[in-house]
Design a protein around this motif. Structure first.
Motif, PDB file in Angstrom:
ATOM      1  N   TYR A 535       0.835  -1.201   0.000  1.00  0.00           N
ATOM      2  CA  TYR A 535       0.000   0.000   0.000  1.00  0.00           C
ATOM      3  C   TYR A 535       0.867   1.247   0.000  1.00  0.00           C
ATOM      4  CZ  TYR A 535       0.869  -0.802   5.002  1.00  0.00           C
ATOM      5  OH  TYR A 535       1.452  -1.065   6.214  1.00  0.00           O
ATOM      6  N   SER A 536       0.257   2.306  -0.523  1.00  0.00           N
ATOM      7  CA  SER A 536       0.949   3.592  -0.598  1.00  0.00           C
ATOM      8  C   SER A 536      -0.094   4.703  -0.581  1.00  0.00           C
ATOM      9  CB  SER A 536       1.790   3.680  -1.878  1.00  0.00           C
ATOM     10  OG  SER A 536       2.456   4.926  -1.958  1.00  0.00           O
ATOM     11  N   GLU A 537       0.249   5.814   0.048  1.00  0.00           N
ATOM     12  CA  GLU A 537      -0.651   6.965   0.056  1.00  0.00           C
ATOM     13  C   GLU A 537       0.129   8.240   0.347  1.00  0.00           C
ATOM     14  OE1 GLU A 537      -3.515   6.103   3.100  1.00  0.00           O
ATOM     15  OE2 GLU A 537      -2.362   7.132   4.657  1.00  0.00           O
ATOM     16  N   ILE A 538      -0.419   9.355  -0.099  1.00  0.00           N
ATOM     17  CA  ILE A 538       0.163  10.659   0.174  1.00  0.00           C
ATOM     18  C   ILE A 538      -0.840  11.513   0.928  1.00  0.00           C
ATOM     19  CG2 ILE A 538       1.719  10.639  -1.810  1.00  0.00           C
ATOM     20  CD1 ILE A 538      -0.301  12.497  -3.229  1.00  0.00           C
ATOM     21  N   GLU A 539      -0.321  12.417   1.762  1.00  0.00           N
ATOM     22  CA  GLU A 539      -1.149  13.390   2.462  1.00  0.00           C
ATOM     23  C   GLU A 539      -0.626  14.780   2.134  1.00  0.00           C
ATOM     24  OE1 GLU A 539      -1.479  12.844   6.620  1.00  0.00           O
ATOM     25  OE2 GLU A 539      -2.586  10.963   6.484  1.00  0.00           O
ATOM     26  N   LEU A 540      -1.533  15.634   1.706  1.00  0.00           N
ATOM     27  CA  LEU A 540      -1.192  17.018   1.367  1.00  0.00           C
ATOM     28  C   LEU A 540      -2.030  17.950   2.230  1.00  0.00           C
ATOM     29  CD1 LEU A 540      -1.216  16.750  -2.534  1.00  0.00           C
ATOM     30  CD2 LEU A 540       0.794  16.786  -1.062  1.00  0.00           C
ATOM     31  N   LEU A 541      -1.381  18.981   2.754  1.00  0.00           N
ATOM     32  CA  LEU A 541      -2.085  19.945   3.573  1.00  0.00           C
ATOM     33  C   LEU A 541      -1.711  21.351   3.129  1.00  0.00           C
ATOM     34  CD1 LEU A 541      -3.933  20.335   6.076  1.00  0.00           C
ATOM     35  CD2 LEU A 541      -1.846  20.584   7.423  1.00  0.00           C
ATOM     36  N   SER A 542      -2.724  22.133   2.820  1.00  0.00           N
ATOM     37  CA  SER A 542      -2.516  23.538   2.504  1.00  0.00           C
ATOM     38  C   SER A 542      -3.371  24.364   3.453  1.00  0.00           C
ATOM     39  CB  SER A 542      -2.895  23.830   1.047  1.00  0.00           C
ATOM     40  OG  SER A 542      -4.288  23.686   0.861  1.00  0.00           O
ATOM     41  N   GLN A 543      -3.392  25.640   3.251  1.00  0.00           N
ATOM     42  CA  GLN A 543      -4.157  26.502   4.132  1.00  0.00           C
ATOM     43  C   GLN A 543      -5.650  26.191   4.075  1.00  0.00           C
ATOM     44  OE1 GLN A 543      -3.479  30.644   3.481  1.00  0.00           O
ATOM     45  NE2 GLN A 543      -4.713  31.308   5.221  1.00  0.00           N
ATOM     46  N   ASN A 544      -6.128  25.742   2.912  1.00  0.00           N
ATOM     47  CA  ASN A 544      -7.560  25.517   2.728  1.00  0.00           C
ATOM     48  C   ASN A 544      -7.946  24.058   2.528  1.00  0.00           C
ATOM     49  OD1 ASN A 544      -8.113  28.317   2.817  1.00  0.00           O
ATOM     50  ND2 ASN A 544      -7.538  28.509   0.663  1.00  0.00           N
ATOM     51  N   ALA A 545      -6.978  23.179   2.294  1.00  0.00           N
ATOM     52  CA  ALA A 545      -7.344  21.821   1.886  1.00  0.00           C
ATOM     53  C   ALA A 545      -6.501  20.758   2.579  1.00  0.00           C
ATOM     54  CB  ALA A 545      -7.219  21.682   0.373  1.00  0.00           C
ATOM     55  N   PHE A 546      -7.132  19.617   2.789  1.00  0.00           N
ATOM     56  CA  PHE A 546      -6.469  18.396   3.219  1.00  0.00           C
ATOM     57  C   PHE A 546      -6.818  17.316   2.210  1.00  0.00           C
ATOM     58  CE2 PHE A 546      -7.124  14.231   5.152  1.00  0.00           C
ATOM     59  CZ  PHE A 546      -5.848  13.960   5.632  1.00  0.00           C
ATOM     60  N   ILE A 547      -5.804  16.646   1.681  1.00  0.00           N
ATOM     61  CA  ILE A 547      -6.017  15.578   0.702  1.00  0.00           C
ATOM     62  C   ILE A 547      -5.201  14.360   1.125  1.00  0.00           C
ATOM     63  CG2 ILE A 547      -5.804  14.848  -1.709  1.00  0.00           C
ATOM     64  CD1 ILE A 547      -5.933  17.786  -2.510  1.00  0.00           C
ATOM     65  N   ARG A 548      -5.885  13.210   1.202  1.00  0.00           N
ATOM     66  CA  ARG A 548      -5.187  11.942   1.400  1.00  0.00           C
ATOM     67  C   ARG A 548      -5.677  10.983   0.326  1.00  0.00           C
ATOM     68  NH1 ARG A 548      -5.913   9.536   7.024  1.00  0.00           N
ATOM     69  NH2 ARG A 548      -7.898   8.749   6.227  1.00  0.00           N
ATOM     70  N   ALA A 549      -4.748  10.536  -0.494  1.00  0.00           N
ATOM     71  CA  ALA A 549      -5.089   9.636  -1.597  1.00  0.00           C
ATOM     72  C   ALA A 549      -4.122   8.466  -1.578  1.00  0.00           C
ATOM     73  CB  ALA A 549      -5.021  10.362  -2.941  1.00  0.00           C
ATOM     74  N   GLY A 550      -4.659   7.259  -1.737  1.00  0.00           N
ATOM     75  CA  GLY A 550      -3.799   6.081  -1.694  1.00  0.00           C
ATOM     76  C   GLY A 550      -4.468   4.883  -2.327  1.00  0.00           C
ATOM     77  N   ALA A 551      -3.750   3.776  -2.312  1.00  0.00           N
ATOM     78  CA  ALA A 551      -4.266   2.527  -2.868  1.00  0.00           C
ATOM     79  C   ALA A 551      -3.619   1.360  -2.138  1.00  0.00           C
ATOM     80  CB  ALA A 551      -3.993   2.440  -4.363  1.00  0.00           C
ATOM     81  N   ARG A 552      -4.336   0.237  -2.128  1.00  0.00           N
ATOM     82  CA  ARG A 552      -3.862  -0.982  -1.481  1.00  0.00           C
ATOM     83  C   ARG A 552      -4.030  -2.133  -2.456  1.00  0.00           C
ATOM     84  NH1 ARG A 552      -3.379  -2.563   4.048  1.00  0.00           N
ATOM     85  NH2 ARG A 552      -3.460  -4.827   4.307  1.00  0.00           N
ATOM     86  N   LEU A 553      -2.969  -2.890  -2.677  1.00  0.00           N
ATOM     87  CA  LEU A 553      -2.996  -4.053  -3.568  1.00  0.00           C
ATOM     88  C   LEU A 553      -2.891  -5.310  -2.718  1.00  0.00           C
ATOM     89  CD1 LEU A 553      -3.023  -5.209  -6.458  1.00  0.00           C
ATOM     90  CD2 LEU A 553      -0.513  -5.066  -6.416  1.00  0.00           C
ATOM     91  N   ASN A 554      -3.952  -6.132  -2.735  1.00  0.00           N
ATOM     92  CA  ASN A 554      -4.007  -7.364  -1.943  1.00  0.00           C
ATOM     93  C   ASN A 554      -3.798  -8.579  -2.843  1.00  0.00           C
ATOM     94  OD1 ASN A 554      -5.246  -6.271   0.798  1.00  0.00           O
ATOM     95  ND2 ASN A 554      -6.444  -5.366  -0.862  1.00  0.00           N
TER      96      ASN A 554
END
Length: 845
Positions: A535-554
């Motif tokens: 699995y892998s994911e990124i987290e981005l934080l700015s003054q107005n936004a929070f984004i967490r996007a990722g994927a898991r391969l089973n």
């Protein structure tokens, strides 16, 4: 007139002067004294610079001035001669106090940690952000910390003050902590809401919730919209229409397969060492698998306290104790234990719980006077946990965790025959879950860290049912053994970007066994499934936004099958007050529970864990999305979210049908869609909330007629209201209620209630789940009172009443063939817990 005006202005001026006496830096006061008395102070600047006091009076003698400085500073002043005065750290301890606040709106931070560095002295702030520490070393470093905020270190001299003049310490939001706190007081004290949508329960700072006398984890989360128990059982928590086995329950990274004492009425997890509980309904991090409905992640204290603390407590069901024991500067033990005393004596609360748990089982809870049968029951439960915390150094930390949960029931029936012979039947039921895990946390740099976690979990249900008339012994067992290894790496490229990568391996083995002596019969089924995941994911934080996007391969070895699961979590602030939220996820689950009504465990436990085989039992898969908005204005939170969830790969056997589908084998799906609304207003001395959930939950089984019909836990309307109020600082009350639609049930065909097949007669059920039970309604209340005996010892007394109005709620209804007239049926109603008061007394030290 002018004389009166002049006197008035003079009085006002004197009052204003008295109210605005300002403190001055000590270093400036010493310079003034040097000039006035022609003396010289000898001191180290770092000892004097943090201190500010009121200036001494100008008409004092030098010795009186020195006495004043000794009394009002944490330093020691000594006159050597007419010319020189030395200033040094005093060989004494001091008291400090203050208020910890947020920088944004200076709101108090409840539960902030305040510790003296390199000592075992510490505390947490109360609901007003207030703290107080006595007898601390002079010139020590005081560390302030809170989740989602930058830590701050302040010299104790700066905090040296009297209680009516305590300092204000302001903490900045830590943008590097991407999962920062959005709400620090949500519903009640000790409940927080994070930016990624998770709800966090802080057990140590937990306040009151209606009816509860302990910070019961699995009871508390039912206050949240979209989470409830259809039959008011801990062992049956339904998140957005899902079944209980679709909740992933973790305790310090160990997967648990058992959730409730008293076969579902009390949470099996002792809250005293459980520091944080993270509840996620959607938008889950890619590092989590299983649990197609939700994730309940319980974590115990993970940092060295360096202070011997603990507590003991008891209620009308059980007693418990916990200790935090520092062994060395880098080694600490945390232990807790809880045991019921129901096998020694039985209280009113126990009798109500016993009747509720065993009302629809082989266990007789009520005895008709005409029966020549006497019964005895011996029921007890216990749980205990242990944790070893060892810091090799600041960068490498090791943790070992252990937990065991156990329920034991022994039930004996003695019957007297017409010939006065005594026949005895003894049955036993044991249910337990044991887990052990280890963690290695390594911080290789300020931007890169790793975590290696390994665990072993074992769940067992064992039963022996002896029939004295036929001399038959029925033995049953359901066993789950789960081992896992998980590796995480976290890279922070900058303060606003995080990258998580990891690998997880699980091996799950499940055994189901049935053995009968007369006639001889034996059946055993054992399956093993191994699963690898990247699995892998990124987290981005700015003054107005929070984004967490990722994927898991089973990857499932046994089936040579890959499953890819994307995950998404976005929060965008349109203004400072209003935010939009978008969450989505794909998840899978390979271990589920089935219902066995004909071969259950004494009628008490009807569920058995089984593994997917990709033929009759597929891997369950879910797709879920939700979108909504949230308004946060100071202490007001209003949220509205719509959700859609589809879970396919379910079987008829794991839904617990009480109709014609009960014994059929079929694969299907369910779809839940609805809206969740929450209004929550909090102030320093009260919190009130109103939540409403509207949901439509439907099955689809292609082999059934009709193929689409309401889910067994289709609760269309659910309303929860509550109020917490602090009557005094140490006296609090909580009152709340729940009103929701009754569950669906299936009636027999009117005029043709039974049907015969060979020598057997069955209930002839009508259209599935077309009827609904009466609405479920319950009012609960709690009161708490605490008193601080000393600076280190506090006593907490709580009283709670569940079902204050003694409402007679039917939580399940089904029918069985009338043995006296097989052409008719008998209606069976399972009812909710009656009005049940309980008391709790706890001593903390």
């Amino acid at each position: 007139m002018r004389t009166y005006l002049g006197l008035f202005l003079l009085v006002i001026g004197m009052i204003s002067y008295g109210q605005n006496i300002e403190k001055r830096p000590l270093v400036e006061i010493l310079e003034s004294i040097e000039n006035q008395y022609q003396v010289k102070f000898s001191y180290a600047p770092e000892d004097v610079l943090p201190i500010s006091i009121e200036s001494p009076k100008l008409d004092l003698e030098l010795l009186e001035v020195i006495d004043y400085l000794n009394a009002n500073t944490p330093l020691k002043f000594r006159q050597l001669d007419n010319r020189y005065v030395t200033v040094s750290k005093a060989d004494k301890t001091i008291s400090i106090c203050g208020y910890v606040l947020t920088k944004v709106d200076e709101a108090p931070l409840l539960g902030a940690s305040v510790y003296i560095k390199d000592t075992s002295i510490g505390t947490i702030t109360n609901e007003h952000g207030y703290f107080e520490l006595n007898d601390i070393p002079v010139s020590s470093d005081v560390l302030f910390s809170f989740l989602g905020y930058h830590k701050k270190v302040i010299k104790s001299q700066f905090l040296f003050s009297k209680k009516n003049d305590c300092k204000r310490i302001v903490l900045d939001i830590n943008n590097e902590a991407l999962t920062e706190v959005v709400l620090t007081k949500f519903l009640t004290t000790g409940v927080e809401k994070l930016i990624d949508g998770r709800t966090v329960l802080n057990s140590k700072a937990f306040g009151l919730l209606p009816g509860l006398i302990e910070p019961d984890v699995l009871q508390s989360i039912q206050t949240l919209p979209g989470i409830e128990s259809a039959n008011e059982s801990i062992a049956n928590i339904n998140v957005r229409g899902g079944t209980n086995d679709q909740n992933l329950i973790l305790w310090d990274g160990i997967k648990m397969y058992h959730s409730g004492h008293f076969f579902g009425l009390i949470s099996a997890y002792n809250p005293n060492l459980t520091e944080k509980v993270y509840v996620t309904k959607n938008g889950t991090s890619s590092q989590y698998s299983d649990g197609v409905s939700s994730t309940i992640d319980m974590r115990t204290k993970n940092e060295l306290n360096r202070k011997f603390t603990g507590g003991v407590g008891a209620n009308l069901i059980s007693g418990d104790a916990f200790l935090e024991i520092p062994v060395a500067k880098n080694l600490e033990f945390h232990i807790s234990g809880r045991r019921s005393f129901t096998d020694a004596f039985k209280t009113f609360a126990y009798n109500n719980y016993f009747e509720r748990s065993f009302q629809d089982s082989d266990i007789r809870t009520k005895q008709a006077s005409s029966d020549n049968i006497s019964t005895t029951s011996n029921f007890k439960f216990y749980d205990y946990t242990a944790k070893v915390l060892y810091n090799l150094n600041e960068r490498h930390k090791f943790r070992i965790n252990f937990i065991e949960i156990n329920n034991d029931l022994e039930y004996t029936e003695r019957s007297q025959t017409e010939s006065d012979d005594i026949k005895t039947k003894t049955s036993n039921l044991s249910q337990y879950n044991t887990g052990i895990g280890g963690v290695w946390q390594a911080a290789w740099s300020s931007r890169f860290n790793t975590q290696l976690n390994a665990y072993y979990s074992k769940y067992n249900v064992d039963a022996e049912d002896y029939n004295v008339e036929s001399n038959q012994l029925l033995t049953q067992a359901n066993e789950v053994i789960d081992t896992g290894v998980k590796f995480n790496s976290n890279l922070s490229l900058n303060d606003n970007f995080k990258w998580l990568n990891g690998y997880q391996f699980n091996e799950t083995g499940i055994l189901n066994e049935t053995r009968v002596t007369i006639p001889s019969y034996y059946r055993i089924n054992k399956d093993v499934l191994r699963n690898h995941a990247l699995y892998s994911e990124i987290e981005l934080l700015s003054q107005n936004a929070f984004i967490r996007a990722g994927a898991r391969l089973n990857y499932f070895e046994k089936f040579n099958r890959f499953l890819l699961e994307p995950r998404l979590n976005i929060r965008y602030s349109l203004t400072k007050l209003f935010s939009l939220k978008l969450e989505g996820e794909f998840k899978n689950q390979s271990a589920t529970q089935i219902f066995d009504f004909t071969d259950d465990f004494l009628g008490v436990e009807k569920r058995r864990w089984i593994l997917a085989n990709e033929s009759s039992i597929p891997i369950s898969q879910s797709q879920q999305a939700s979108f909504g908005g949230e308004l946060n204005k100071k202490n007001l939170n209003i949220s509205l979210a719509g959700f859609y969830k589809n879970v396919h790969g379910i079987t008829a056997r794991n839904q617990g049908f009480y109709n014609n589908f009960q014994s059929l084998r079929a694969i299907g799906e369910y779809t839940a869609r609805g809206v969740e609304f929450l209004f929550n207003k909090t102030e320093a001395n009260y919190s009130t909330w109103f939540s409403y959930t509207y949901a439509v939950n439907e099955y689809k089984f292609e082999l059934f007629t009709p193929s689409v019909f309401p889910n067994n836990i289709d609760i269309r309307h659910s309303v929860t209201v509550g109020l917490n109020y602090d009557i005094l600082n140490n006296l609090k009350v909580s009152l709340g209620g729940t009103l929701r639609s009754g569950l669906p049930f299936t009636k027999p065909v009117e005029g043709n209630e039974t049907i015969q097949s060979g020598n057997n007669v069955y209930v002839n059920y009508d259209t599935p789940n077309r009827e609904n039970l009466e609405a479920f309604k319950r009012v609960d209340m709690s009161v708490s009172y605490n008193v601080k005996l000393t600076s280190n010892v506090a006593v907490l007394l709580k009283a709670g009443v569940l079902n204050l109005t003694n409402a007679q709620n039917v939580v399940n209804r089904y029918y069985k063939v009338n043995p006296e007239d097989t052409s008719t049926t008998i209606e069976v109603n399972n009812t909710s817990l009656r009005m049940t008061p309980n008391l709790s007394l706890r001593v903390m030290f």
